[in-house]
Design a protein around this motif. Structure first.
Motif, PDB file in Angstrom:
ATOM      1  N   VAL A   1     -58.904   0.537  31.710  1.00  0.00           N
ATOM      2  CA  VAL A   1     -58.106   1.540  32.267  1.00  0.00           C
ATOM      3  C   VAL A   1     -57.301   2.495  31.392  1.00  0.00           C
ATOM      4  N   LEU A   2     -56.481   1.805  30.494  1.00  0.00           N
ATOM      5  CA  LEU A   2     -55.783   2.629  29.417  1.00  0.00           C
ATOM      6  C   LEU A   2     -56.564   3.531  28.600  1.00  0.00           C
ATOM      7  N   VAL A   3     -57.890   2.799  28.108  1.00  0.00           N
ATOM      8  CA  VAL A   3     -58.837   3.795  27.384  1.00  0.00           C
ATOM      9  C   VAL A   3     -59.386   4.847  27.957  1.00  0.00           C
ATOM     10  N   PHE A   4     -59.524   4.742  29.528  1.00  0.00           N
ATOM     11  CA  PHE A   4     -59.872   5.836  30.351  1.00  0.00           C
ATOM     12  C   PHE A   4     -58.828   7.128  30.371  1.00  0.00           C
ATOM     13  N   PHE A   5     -57.575   6.662  30.274  1.00  0.00           N
ATOM     14  CA  PHE A   5     -56.507   7.606  30.165  1.00  0.00           C
ATOM     15  C   PHE A   5     -56.337   8.080  28.984  1.00  0.00           C
ATOM     16  N   VAL A   6     -56.641   7.207  27.825  1.00  0.00           N
ATOM     17  CA  VAL A   6     -56.660   7.925  26.531  1.00  0.00           C
ATOM     18  C   VAL A   6     -57.814   9.003  26.168  1.00  0.00           C
ATOM     19  N   ILE A   7     -58.777   8.786  26.767  1.00  0.00           N
ATOM     20  CA  ILE A   7     -60.102   9.503  26.577  1.00  0.00           C
ATOM     21  C   ILE A   7     -59.787  11.017  27.257  1.00  0.00           C
ATOM     22  N   THR A   8     -59.201  11.015  28.618  1.00  0.00           N
ATOM     23  CA  THR A   8     -58.613  12.107  29.437  1.00  0.00           C
ATOM     24  C   THR A   8     -57.654  12.883  28.561  1.00  0.00           C
ATOM     25  N   VAL A   9     -56.592  12.084  27.955  1.00  0.00           N
ATOM     26  CA  VAL A   9     -55.764  12.829  27.186  1.00  0.00           C
ATOM     27  C   VAL A   9     -56.322  13.419  25.999  1.00  0.00           C
ATOM     28  N   ALA A  10     -57.082  12.786  25.532  1.00  0.00           N
ATOM     29  CA  ALA A  10     -57.836  13.356  24.116  1.00  0.00           C
ATOM     30  C   ALA A  10     -58.518  14.772  24.595  1.00  0.00           C
ATOM     31  N   ALA A  11     -59.310  14.595  25.588  1.00  0.00           N
ATOM     32  CA  ALA A  11     -60.008  15.729  25.912  1.00  0.00           C
ATOM     33  C   ALA A  11     -58.992  17.073  26.217  1.00  0.00           C
ATOM     34  N   VAL A  12     -57.934  16.726  26.853  1.00  0.00           N
ATOM     35  CA  VAL A  12     -56.858  17.665  26.917  1.00  0.00           C
ATOM     36  C   VAL A  12     -56.327  18.126  25.627  1.00  0.00           C
ATOM     37  N   GLU A  13     -56.322  17.168  24.846  1.00  0.00           N
ATOM     38  CA  GLU A  13     -55.679  17.707  23.365  1.00  0.00           C
ATOM     39  C   GLU A  13     -56.513  18.447  22.576  1.00  0.00           C
ATOM     40  N   VAL A  14     -57.782  18.176  22.766  1.00  0.00           N
ATOM     41  CA  VAL A  14     -58.879  19.041  22.130  1.00  0.00           C
ATOM     42  C   VAL A  14     -58.830  20.519  22.770  1.00  0.00           C
ATOM     43  N   ALA A  15     -58.882  20.796  24.033  1.00  0.00           N
ATOM     44  CA  ALA A  15     -58.983  21.841  24.637  1.00  0.00           C
ATOM     45  C   ALA A  15     -57.717  22.524  23.825  1.00  0.00           C
ATOM     46  N   VAL A  16     -56.523  22.125  24.215  1.00  0.00           N
ATOM     47  CA  VAL A  16     -55.477  22.759  23.927  1.00  0.00           C
ATOM     48  C   VAL A  16     -55.350  23.265  22.343  1.00  0.00           C
ATOM     49  N   GLY A  17     -55.679  22.182  21.709  1.00  0.00           N
ATOM     50  CA  GLY A  17     -55.887  22.387  20.007  1.00  0.00           C
ATOM     51  C   GLY A  17     -56.456  23.449  19.814  1.00  0.00           C
ATOM     52  N   LEU A  18     -57.696  23.449  20.176  1.00  0.00           N
ATOM     53  CA  LEU A  18     -58.586  24.415  19.659  1.00  0.00           C
ATOM     54  C   LEU A  18     -58.326  25.919  20.332  1.00  0.00           C
ATOM     55  N   ALA A  19     -57.724  25.919  21.447  1.00  0.00           N
ATOM     56  CA  ALA A  19     -57.319  27.281  21.857  1.00  0.00           C
ATOM     57  C   ALA A  19     -56.345  27.699  20.950  1.00  0.00           C
ATOM     58  N   LEU A  20     -55.366  26.699  20.575  1.00  0.00           N
ATOM     59  CA  LEU A  20     -54.188  27.263  19.541  1.00  0.00           C
ATOM     60  C   LEU A  20     -54.745  27.692  18.319  1.00  0.00           C
ATOM     61  N   LEU A  21     -55.869  27.093  17.830  1.00  0.00           N
ATOM     62  CA  LEU A  21     -56.623  27.295  16.579  1.00  0.00           C
ATOM     63  C   LEU A  21     -57.269  28.834  16.659  1.00  0.00           C
ATOM     64  N   VAL A  22     -57.762  29.114  17.941  1.00  0.00           N
ATOM     65  CA  VAL A  22     -58.325  30.213  18.138  1.00  0.00           C
ATOM     66  C   VAL A  22     -57.358  31.374  17.819  1.00  0.00           C
ATOM     67  N   SER A  23     -56.174  31.183  18.637  1.00  0.00           N
ATOM     68  CA  SER A  23     -55.207  32.477  18.495  1.00  0.00           C
ATOM     69  C   SER A  23     -54.545  32.469  17.206  1.00  0.00           C
ATOM     70  N   LEU A  24     -54.633  31.376  16.300  1.00  0.00           N
ATOM     71  CA  LEU A  24     -54.115  31.187  15.072  1.00  0.00           C
ATOM     72  C   LEU A  24     -54.919  32.273  14.212  1.00  0.00           C
ATOM     73  N   TYR A  25     -56.222  31.846  14.406  1.00  0.00           N
ATOM     74  CA  TYR A  25     -57.463  32.568  13.730  1.00  0.00           C
ATOM     75  C   TYR A  25     -57.452  34.009  13.873  1.00  0.00           C
ATOM     76  N   ARG A  26     -56.844  34.255  15.400  1.00  0.00           N
ATOM     77  CA  ARG A  26     -56.889  35.813  15.421  1.00  0.00           C
ATOM     78  C   ARG A  26     -55.768  36.374  14.635  1.00  0.00           C
TER      79      ARG A  26
END
Lengths: 163, 102
Positions: B62-87
């Motif tokens: 169950v903990l791994v399930f939560f970690v996978i979900t939070v990792a997906a959130v982290e990737v989405a926000v991180g890549l959006a930050l990366l795109v605005s940084l690149y801009r």
């Protein structure tokens, strides 16, 4: 059979993880990451966590990797150029590896080498995980849902061009 | 081949974590550093699932399930930050982004 599968998947896991960090082209790194995720899903299956193996393929190999490849395409990233090594950096890196290795090695209890395999314990199918998620862990589950909503709003705000 | 014990999985997880850490230190591109962060998260997940299997407790999964979900959130926000940084900066190289440096 289990032993052979373990060594096969472990080799695939480590070699594709190394491929992620040694390839200079970002697309090749992303493909290495896909292979690593699939090998890890295989290991999850070997450990009897079939639901997590499926989630790993859906979320990582599906959603996350598409996101990575999309960003590589969008930003048109080029291969990284070679930069000369600095002796101080190499020394600090080796020291880090040695200290980390000692730390990890000491963290493994001696009894870990005797607990082999797998008796029949609690069933680990999707139904029992789902039951736990909606009974004992319902608050964290809702929290994660809220986190996904916040992330979605945050990504929309970040991607607006006039911020 | 021998029997596979918990120790095998823990060593494998440690090696995978070390590779991910090496990647974050060695590479200069923020996107590749993100990929290496994912490798480290996956290494932690592997040890959690192995502990869950060998101690016969499903709660680790169950903990791994939560970690996978939070990792997906982290990737989405991180890549959006990366795109605005690149801009803003027209680069994703870590050493060229120095706005917060002394």
């Amino acid at each position: 059979m289990e032993g052979f599968l373990f060594w096969f998947l472990a080799f695939g896991l480590l070699s594709s993880a190394v491929a992620v960090i040694v390839n200079r082209s970002p697309v090749a790194s992303a493909l290495g990451l896909v292979t690593m995720i699939l090998a890890l899903a295989g290991l999850f299956g070997l450990l009897g966590a079939y639901f997590l193996a499926a989630v790993q393929v859906w979320v990582y190999a599906g959603a996350v990797m598409v996101l990575f490849l999309f960003i590589i395409m969008l930003l048109d990233l080029k291969a990284e150029e070679v930069t000369p090594l600095r002796p101080l950096g190499v020394g600090a890196g080796l020291l880090t590896i040695v200290l980390l290795g000692i730390g990890f090695w000491r963290a493994i209890p001696a009894s870990a080498w005797e607990t082999s395999g797998a008796g029949a314990g609690e069933a680990s199918d999707a139904a029992s995980i789902g039951h736990l998620l909606f009974s004992a862990y319902v608050l964290p589950f809702e929290g994660v849902g809220l986190l996904l909503l916040i992330a979605m709003i945050g990504v929309i705000v970040l991607s607006k061009s006039d911020v | 081949m021998g029997t596979v014990t918990l120790g095998h999985y823990l060593v494998l997880s440690g090696l995978l974590f070390a590779i991910g850490l090496a990647g974050v230190i060695i590479r200069r591109d923020l996107l590749i550093m993100y990929m290496c962060l994912e490798i480290m998260l996956n290494a932690a997940n592997l040890s959690l699932v192995a502990f869950s299997r060998f101690s016969q407790q499903i709660r680790g999964q169950v903990l791994v399930f939560f970690v996978i979900t939070v990792a997906a959130v982290e990737v989405a926000v991180g890549l959006a930050l990366l795109v605005s940084l690149y801009r803003m900066k027209r680069t994703t190289k870590a050493e060229e982004i120095t706005a917060l440096k002394f």
